[in-house]
Write an enzyme that holds these catalytic residues in place. Sequence first.
Site, PDB file in Angstrom:
ATOM      1  CD  GLU A 150      -2.141   2.220   1.087  1.00 31.73           C
ATOM      2  OE1 GLU A 150      -1.321   2.809   0.339  1.00 31.73           O
ATOM      3  OE2 GLU A 150      -2.872   2.805   1.872  1.00 31.73           O
ATOM      4  CD  GLU A 159       2.335   7.649   0.061  1.00 30.03           C
ATOM      5  OE1 GLU A 159       2.537   6.451   0.321  1.00 30.03           O
ATOM      6  OE2 GLU A 159       1.480   8.337   0.640  1.00 30.03           O
TER       7      GLU A 159
END
Length: 685
Positions: A150, A159
């Site tokens: 995730e 990210e």
Amino acid sequence: MNNSVMMKTFCGRANPTTGSLDSVEEGEEYDYHQEIARSCYADMLHDTDRNEKYYQGIRAAVSRVKARGERVVVLDIGTGTGLLSMMAVTAGADYCYSVEVFKPMAEAAACIKKKNGFSDKIKIINKHSTEVTVGPDGDMQEKANILVTELFDTELIGEGALPSYEHAHLHLVQPGCEAVPHRATIYAQVVESEQLWSWAQIQPIQVEERTLLPPAAVTQCAGAPSVCDIQLSQVTPSAFTNLGPLCAMFSVDFSTPVSSTPQSHSCRFVVQSSGRAQVVLSWWDLDMDPSGSIVCSMAPSWTYSDPREYPWRDHWMQSVYFLPAERSVCEGEELSLTVCHDDYSLWYSLSAGEQSDVATPCCTCQAHLLWTRPRFGELNDRRRRESYLSALRSILRPDSVCLSVSDGSLLPIFAHLLGAKKVFSLENSGMAKRVIEQFLEANSLRNGVQLLEIRPDQLTSADVEEEQISVLIGEPYFSTSLLPWHSLCFWYCRTALSRLLRPDATIMPSSATLYVIAVEFQDLWRIRAPCGTCEGFDVSPMDEMVQRSLDFRESREAEPHPLWEYPCRALSQPCSVMTFDFLQCVPEQPISSQGAVQLTGRGRCHGVALWMEYRLTDDITVSMGLTQPASEEGACVWSPHRKQGVYFLREPWESTGDGEASVTYSITFDPSIGDIKMDFSVTQA
């Protein structure tokens, strides 16, 4: 000295209200507490749709590996609370390596796995995944055959998902491994939208008989490269026109080696409606299994046939990208939409032919670096602008010597066009000064406003040509402001400039009033709500850690949120709790206020919203919060240009609406630090 005692250090940081350089406690413990207290982990754990889809995908992947007769070894990158690892073990995985780089989260995951009885089958690795080693003496004894991650943000790859996947496939997982999620697909749609485009470009401004034009350097600039992530569900379909179909731009298969090298992808489409192509709306889906039967979608609510089925989430939203320049398109025209990406970001372009390797957008005019997107919207807001123009018309005289104090404001230009004798403007940076200079030069007003890159406390009579200032103006807007009261920086500037003001000088705004209102949030409460259990797993150690982090602070604090993105219902009338008189200097002693806001609406009170309203003249006020009274049902309409403050109660309160309960408040403004300490609680009559 006891070496076990953590040493505290202090560093200097600019105070957003006073403008001074303050000493702020800095250190590992302080940073951890801040990060934990501000984290929105609860939003993810309350995201039932996300959790269920991950659980389904993990169970299916474990079943496929077991069907091959293999030992199931899972690598969970970015484990957070360890929830996905516990799902994997519960689904039948033999062992799980859980990687978490953030130390407090790794510690929380260790507590959670122990509390749920998974100590023997889950290993927490407190490292970045690219530092994890495999081997007899490594962090992992063997490579994994299921990769669970995730690592996504609103832009999907922001990210560092691609480099992490690339490294994992090279070093940490077996060839042909299963992956959950299995793939991601990014979608995009070209639209025309006056509302959204106003966040990217300054529109021509009418001042009396003069049209103030934006500089060519600004209108021709591609803008800032950062994504604009918002709750697109709160932008109504009537606010934009679809010019083309929803395009599947590209997919990433996470079960095969992933490359982080820059790439571009194009999608040809036929224009469905004539208009001006200005903006690209984008979101993505996750296929949790190879067949695509388990899908977690980030599509906004208005794409659902029944919006009530929309799974609200704040950790993943939708993206708005602004095209480098608007383009007129005609129905039936065939165009090519191209998306490019590097390791961490995406950008779009539109053309008649195929494109590749489109350069990363870069702001060359500096306006997109100086002003945020909401600030662009604020400058383009005609209603708000007319309030300031009306106020300026009422206070300016032909002999007015005007001084403006804000960051990159157009007010001094307005003052000149409205006939002030002389206009000076204090700019807090060379960038702000250069941007306003461009506006002056583009409109042949170079001699109309004198721009001064000087701190208010350093300004001298010589700087203002030995004139005494008769009119001091401000919006107030300061680029360092986060919370509503940070704009009281104007008050501190006014105080520092007192020696240069005429005794009868006009101050605009003349005062600011802090308002509060008790509210029930439709969804925002989830980011602060304790979880206790999630999908049957006890995650209460994370709740306890967050509470300790909040208690680490001397008092609880309000958080800045753009409430136009987060629907709420008013459970009380707006209440003015403190007024700041700009006609006077900042006092030396604290200002305190106590009272109660009666709960007159029925619902669950999650907390209070706070905002400032500025009194420009006796009959003109501008609000940075509610822009109109709440409806009979309590629906609130918030200014989209500023963030409001939100103070969450420790426990929600069920209001019956009979007026028997009140939210009591105690608020103190400390002029020495320019901050407000506050406490709210509910009392029953």
